[in-house]
Design a protein around this motif. Structure first.
Motif, PDB file in Angstrom:
ATOM      1  N   LYS A 139     -64.146 -21.962 -98.121  1.00 58.13           N
ATOM      2  CA  LYS A 139     -62.680 -21.475 -98.250  1.00 58.13           C
ATOM      3  C   LYS A 139     -61.643 -22.343 -97.691  1.00 58.13           C
ATOM      4  N   ASP A 140     -61.527 -22.526 -96.307  1.00 57.95           N
ATOM      5  CA  ASP A 140     -60.706 -23.275 -95.685  1.00 57.95           C
ATOM      6  C   ASP A 140     -60.264 -24.846 -96.352  1.00 57.95           C
ATOM      7  N   GLN A 141     -61.450 -25.511 -96.651  1.00 55.29           N
ATOM      8  CA  GLN A 141     -61.578 -26.710 -97.272  1.00 55.29           C
ATOM      9  C   GLN A 141     -60.874 -26.549 -98.781  1.00 55.29           C
ATOM     10  N   LYS A 142     -61.093 -25.573 -99.521  1.00 53.88           N
ATOM     11  CA  LYS A 142     -60.685 -25.400-100.719  1.00 53.88           C
ATOM     12  C   LYS A 142     -59.266 -25.231-100.857  1.00 53.88           C
ATOM     13  N   VAL A 143     -58.783 -24.386 -99.771  1.00 57.89           N
ATOM     14  CA  VAL A 143     -57.178 -24.047 -99.505  1.00 57.89           C
ATOM     15  C   VAL A 143     -56.585 -25.432 -99.465  1.00 57.89           C
ATOM     16  N   VAL A 144     -56.982 -26.094 -98.419  1.00 60.76           N
ATOM     17  CA  VAL A 144     -56.328 -27.562 -98.070  1.00 60.76           C
ATOM     18  C   VAL A 144     -56.464 -28.413 -98.999  1.00 60.76           C
ATOM     19  N   PHE A 145     -57.400 -28.686 -99.824  1.00 63.66           N
ATOM     20  CA  PHE A 145     -57.747 -29.645-100.796  1.00 63.66           C
ATOM     21  C   PHE A 145     -56.801 -29.135-102.071  1.00 63.66           C
ATOM     22  N   THR A 146     -56.825 -27.943-102.461  1.00 65.03           N
ATOM     23  CA  THR A 146     -56.231 -27.616-103.582  1.00 65.03           C
ATOM     24  C   THR A 146     -54.392 -27.603-103.275  1.00 65.03           C
ATOM     25  N   LEU A 147     -54.140 -27.331-102.309  1.00 65.24           N
ATOM     26  CA  LEU A 147     -52.791 -27.315-101.887  1.00 65.24           C
ATOM     27  C   LEU A 147     -52.117 -28.776-101.774  1.00 65.24           C
ATOM     28  N   HIS A 148     -52.850 -29.677-101.193  1.00 67.11           N
ATOM     29  CA  HIS A 148     -52.648 -31.163-101.085  1.00 67.11           C
ATOM     30  C   HIS A 148     -52.693 -31.800-102.358  1.00 67.11           C
ATOM     31  N   GLU A 170     -55.811 -32.125 -91.405  1.00 74.51           N
ATOM     32  CA  GLU A 170     -56.481 -33.315 -91.614  1.00 74.51           C
ATOM     33  C   GLU A 170     -57.981 -33.242 -91.546  1.00 74.51           C
ATOM     34  N   SER A 171     -58.609 -32.626 -90.611  1.00 72.15           N
ATOM     35  CA  SER A 171     -60.094 -32.417 -90.603  1.00 72.15           C
ATOM     36  C   SER A 171     -60.387 -31.603 -91.816  1.00 72.15           C
ATOM     37  N   LEU A 172     -59.987 -30.606 -92.172  1.00 70.08           N
ATOM     38  CA  LEU A 172     -60.305 -29.643 -93.208  1.00 70.08           C
ATOM     39  C   LEU A 172     -60.238 -30.718 -94.690  1.00 70.08           C
ATOM     40  N   MET A 173     -59.357 -31.481 -94.550  1.00 63.80           N
ATOM     41  CA  MET A 173     -59.101 -32.383 -95.967  1.00 63.80           C
ATOM     42  C   MET A 173     -60.283 -33.328 -95.795  1.00 63.80           C
ATOM     43  N   PHE A 174     -60.352 -34.147 -94.576  1.00 61.97           N
ATOM     44  CA  PHE A 174     -61.562 -34.884 -94.548  1.00 61.97           C
ATOM     45  C   PHE A 174     -62.833 -34.543 -95.089  1.00 61.97           C
ATOM     46  N   ARG A 175     -63.092 -33.376 -94.569  1.00 56.91           N
ATOM     47  CA  ARG A 175     -64.456 -32.391 -94.846  1.00 56.91           C
ATOM     48  C   ARG A 175     -64.492 -32.238 -96.268  1.00 56.91           C
ATOM     49  N   ALA A 176     -63.207 -31.856 -96.889  1.00 50.44           N
ATOM     50  CA  ALA A 176     -63.264 -31.382 -98.239  1.00 50.44           C
ATOM     51  C   ALA A 176     -63.741 -32.629 -99.167  1.00 50.44           C
ATOM     52  N   LYS A 177     -63.154 -33.711 -98.870  1.00 51.35           N
ATOM     53  CA  LYS A 177     -63.414 -34.913 -99.645  1.00 51.35           C
ATOM     54  C   LYS A 177     -64.921 -35.348 -99.618  1.00 51.35           C
ATOM     55  N   LYS A 178     -65.260 -35.321 -98.481  1.00 50.83           N
ATOM     56  CA  LYS A 178     -66.641 -35.765 -98.025  1.00 50.83           C
ATOM     57  C   LYS A 178     -67.619 -34.733 -98.797  1.00 50.83           C
ATOM     58  N   ASN A 179     -67.376 -33.379 -98.961  1.00 54.47           N
ATOM     59  CA  ASN A 179     -68.072 -32.480 -99.548  1.00 54.47           C
ATOM     60  C   ASN A 179     -68.111 -32.456-101.137  1.00 54.47           C
ATOM     61  N   LEU A 180     -66.899 -32.968-101.591  1.00 51.10           N
ATOM     62  CA  LEU A 180     -66.822 -33.021-103.186  1.00 51.10           C
ATOM     63  C   LEU A 180     -67.303 -34.235-103.458  1.00 51.10           C
ATOM     64  N   GLN A 181     -67.358 -35.256-102.689  1.00 50.77           N
ATOM     65  CA  GLN A 181     -68.250 -36.535-103.093  1.00 50.77           C
ATOM     66  C   GLN A 181     -69.640 -36.012-103.174  1.00 50.77           C
ATOM     67  N   LYS A 182     -70.409 -35.355-102.308  1.00 51.16           N
ATOM     68  CA  LYS A 182     -71.529 -35.040-102.463  1.00 51.16           C
ATOM     69  C   LYS A 182     -71.709 -34.049-103.681  1.00 51.16           C
ATOM     70  N   LEU A 183     -70.912 -33.088-103.907  1.00 49.58           N
ATOM     71  CA  LEU A 183     -70.955 -32.308-104.954  1.00 49.58           C
ATOM     72  C   LEU A 183     -71.160 -32.857-106.220  1.00 49.58           C
ATOM     73  N   LEU A 184     -70.176 -33.832-106.418  1.00 47.80           N
ATOM     74  CA  LEU A 184     -69.976 -34.848-107.688  1.00 47.80           C
ATOM     75  C   LEU A 184     -70.937 -35.611-107.631  1.00 47.80           C
ATOM     76  N   HIS A 185     -71.611 -36.264-106.860  1.00 44.92           N
ATOM     77  CA  HIS A 185     -72.624 -37.297-106.828  1.00 44.92           C
ATOM     78  C   HIS A 185     -73.840 -36.560-107.342  1.00 44.92           C
ATOM     79  N   SER A 186     -73.912 -35.654-106.914  1.00 45.59           N
ATOM     80  CA  SER A 186     -75.078 -34.624-107.164  1.00 45.59           C
ATOM     81  C   SER A 186     -75.024 -34.210-108.646  1.00 45.59           C
ATOM     82  N   TYR A 187     -74.024 -33.770-109.031  1.00 43.03           N
ATOM     83  CA  TYR A 187     -73.698 -33.577-110.474  1.00 43.03           C
ATOM     84  C   TYR A 187     -74.141 -34.623-111.497  1.00 43.03           C
ATOM     85  N   TYR A 188     -73.603 -35.690-111.075  1.00 46.37           N
ATOM     86  CA  TYR A 188     -73.504 -37.010-111.979  1.00 46.37           C
ATOM     87  C   TYR A 188     -75.026 -37.432-112.069  1.00 46.37           C
TER      88      TYR A 188
END
Length: 193
Positions: A139-148, A170-188
């Motif tokens: 949730k917190d990562q999603k909120v920060v990523f979406t708003l930014h 900043e920390s939540l944004m960093f983790r959100a980017k890392k998690n999105l990279q993993k999620l998108l990498h797994s998908y592709y």
């Protein structure tokens, strides 16, 4: 008109102030709602709830933050509340299907439309994949990523809206980017690998 005067007119329930509020914030609120719940009808309903909440709560607004920050906070909270309720209904339907109760599972998803005003991805499929990946973030990562990234707010504004320190944002944004990279990498990898 200065913001303090505008807020005072809202608190006095002046029709002209409400009209200006809708005019100034309608698209921003709708865009924020679409960022969290990319389904036009649901986003419109949530946006209406946001304005109802603003009208009902403007008397309590103390001016400790900018009016726009306060409205964003209400919008984010209404979106998260909607998602929580939707997920609760899905879990309930799933549990009933597991235990053999004859209740149809809620098959609807809020990922039915991708005409988000802030997202200019040429490929509709890519935007759907991105929104689904964002939705899987904590949730917190999603909120920060979406708003930014989607709403274009600064870390400072996000900190005020979420009531978190700049370093937390900043920390939540960093983790959100890392998690999105993993999620998108797994998908592709699983779909195109």
């Amino acid at each position: 008109m200065k913001e303090e005067e505008f807020i005072r007119e809202l608190q006095q329930a002046k029709q002209s102030a409400y009209s200006r509020l809708i005019e100034d914030y309608q698209q921003k609120v709708f865009s924020t709602c679409m960022s969290f719940v990319p389904n036009k009808e649901d986003a419109e309903d949530i946006a209406q709830e946001v304005f109802v909440e603003v009208f009902n709560s403007i008397q309590k607004f103390k001016g400790n933050s900018k009016l726009s920050t306060w409205i964003y906070r209400i919008a984010v909270n209404k979106c998260l509340e909607f998602i929580r309720k939707k997920n609760t209904k899905k879990r309930f339907a799933f549990m009933q299907s597991v235990f053999g109760k004859s209740m149809p599972a809620d098959k609807s998803s809020y990922f039915t439309e991708f005409n988000h005003p802030g997202v200019l991805l040429a490929n509709k499929e890519q935007s759907e994949i991105l929104f689904k990946a964002i939705d899987k973030l904590p949730k917190d990562q999603k909120v920060v990523f979406t708003l930014h990234k989607i709403e274009g707010l600064s870390y400072k504004e996000i900190g005020t809206i979420t009531e978190k320190s700049l370093s937390s944002v900043e920390s939540l944004m960093f983790r959100a980017k890392k998690n999105l990279q993993k999620l998108l990498h797994s998908y592709y990898k699983s779909n195109y690998g």
